[in-house]
Scaffold this active site. Structure first.
Site, short mmCIF file in Angstrom:
data_model
loop_
_atom_site.label_atom_id
_atom_site.label_comp_id
_atom_site.label_asym_id
_atom_site.label_seq_id
_atom_site.Cartn_x
_atom_site.Cartn_y
_atom_site.Cartn_z
CG ASP A 173 -11.03 -3.02 -10.52
OD1 ASP A 173 -12.27 -2.95 -10.61
OD2 ASP A 173 -10.43 -3.19 -9.44
CG ASN A 196 -17.85 -9.71 -12.38
OD1 ASN A 196 -17.03 -9.62 -13.29
ND2 ASN A 196 -17.61 -9.20 -11.17
NE ARG A 221 -7.82 -5.26 -9.66
CZ ARG A 221 -8.55 -6.20 -9.10
NH1 ARG A 221 -8.01 -7.38 -8.86
NH2 ARG A 221 -9.81 -6.00 -8.81
NE ARG A 245 -8.81 -7.18 -4.73
CZ ARG A 245 -9.93 -7.63 -5.25
NH1 ARG A 245 -10.17 -8.91 -5.28
NH2 ARG A 245 -10.82 -6.80 -5.78
CD GLU A 296 9.14 -17.17 -10.53
OE1 GLU A 296 10.08 -16.50 -11.01
OE2 GLU A 296 9.28 -17.98 -9.61
#
Length: 259
Positions: free
Chosen positions: A31, A79, A202, A208, A221
Site C-alpha cells: 500500500d 481497483n 501492510r 486493515r 490466525e
C-alpha cells in the site's frame, strides 16, 4: 554521516541474530504507491513503478531469509474502479514484470515458481497471456513460490469455491454433508494448494487486512505487521521487524502451547 546511518547496521545485525522462527508464507499488502507519488508531486504511474522495483528487491531479501512462499496483493477487484489511464498504466506494468520472468536469471537460478491468484476472467487477454507464459515457464520449479494476487477479492474467492462445490453436488458427485474445510480449501485460489499464511504485512500506515486471503490468513490466525512507510520506501529492516512480530508470537505460543 548521520548517527542513524552509523547505528542502523548494528541494529540490523542484532535484530537478525535474535530471530529463531522464520515464516514459511508471508502475504504483503503493498500500500501507498499513489500517496508516495503524490507527495513527490508526480503521477500515480511513478509510484507504481517504484513500488514494482521495491517488490523485486524485497524478493531477494525474502529468499536470503529463507522465506519460501510470498503472496503479493498487487491488484484487487475494487481497483477496477480506478481511472482508465491508471488501469492502462498498471496493466502495462504487470505485463512488463510478468514478461521479465521469462528472462530473469534469478527466477531460473533459484527455481522460483510464479503463479497468479485471482479472477482471470476479469483481465484483458494480452495481460492474461503474459501471466500464463510466466506460469508455464516456471511450472516445474519448487524451491520458492511467488503468488501474485491480481483481480483478487477474498469474498469473491470463497464465492467461486462455493460455486464449484455446489456444482459437484448438483452433478451428484458430492453430498452436502461430505463437504469439509479441507475440501473448501482445495477449491480456493485456483487449486494452487497455497500453504497457510504465517504473516501479513501492510505498508502505508493503514491498519486493515482488506479481506486478503481470509481463509488462509484469518483461519490460521496469522501474525500481522502494519508499518508506516509507503511500499516504495519499504526497507530490509522493515521486513526484519515484521518477521520479529511473527517470531515473538511463535516463541510465545511455544511457551504456552497455543495453536
Amino acid at each position: 554521516m548521520s548517527l542513524r546511518s552509523l547505528l542502523e547496521p548494528v541494529y540490523y545485525r542484532i535484530l537478525r541474530n535474535s530471530l529463531t522462527h522464520i515464516p514459511n508464507h508471508i502475504a504483503i499488502i503493498q500500500d501507498g504507491n499513489r500517496r508516495y507519488a503524490k507527495e513527490l508531486g508526480l503521477k500515480n504511474g511513478y509510484g507504481h513503478r517504484q513500488g514494482a522495483n521495491t517488490t523485486e528487491t524485497m524478493l531477494d531479501w525474502a529468499r536470503e531469509f529463507g522465506i519460501r512462499h510470498i503472496t503479493l496483493y498487487a491488484f484487487s477487484t475494487e481497483n477496477f474502479k480506478r481511472s482508465e489511464e491508471e488501469l492502462a498504466e498498471l496493466f502495462a506494468l504487470f505485463k512488463d514484470r510478468f514478461l521479465k520472468v521469462l528472462t530473469d536469471e534469478r527466477v531460473h537460478k533459484n527455481k522460483i515458481r510464479v503463479r497468479m491468484v485471482g479472477d482471470r476472467s476479469l483481465l484483458p487477454d494480452d495481460l492474461l497471456t503474459c501471466i500464463e507464459n510466466a506460469e508455464e515457464a516456471t511450472k516445474e520449479y519448487s524451491n520458492h513460490f511467488l503468488n501474485v494476487a491480481v483481480a483478487y477479492g477474498g469474498r469473491n474467492e470463497i464465492v467461486h469455491a462455493a460455486r464449484r462445490l455446489v456444482q459437484r453436488v448438483k452433478e451428484g458427485g458430492l453430498r452436502p454433508d461430505e463437504i469439509t474445510p479441507a475440501m473448501v480449501e482445495a477449491n480456493l485460489y485456483g487449486g494452487l494448494g497455497l500453504p497457510p499464511v504465517d504473516l501479513i504485512i501492510r505498508t502505508g500506515n493503514d491498519f486493515r487486512t482488506s479481506n486478503f486471503l481470509p481463509w488462509l490468513a484469518n483461519g490460521n490466525e496469522s501474525s500481522v505487521y502494519f508499518c508506516a512507510p509507503y511500499w516504495p520506501q519499504f526497507r530490509k529492516i522493515d521486513l526484519l521487524r515484521a518477521i520479529r512480530v511473527f517470531d515473538q508470537r511463535r516463541s510465545s505460543c511455544s511457551k504456552s502451547s497455543c495453536s
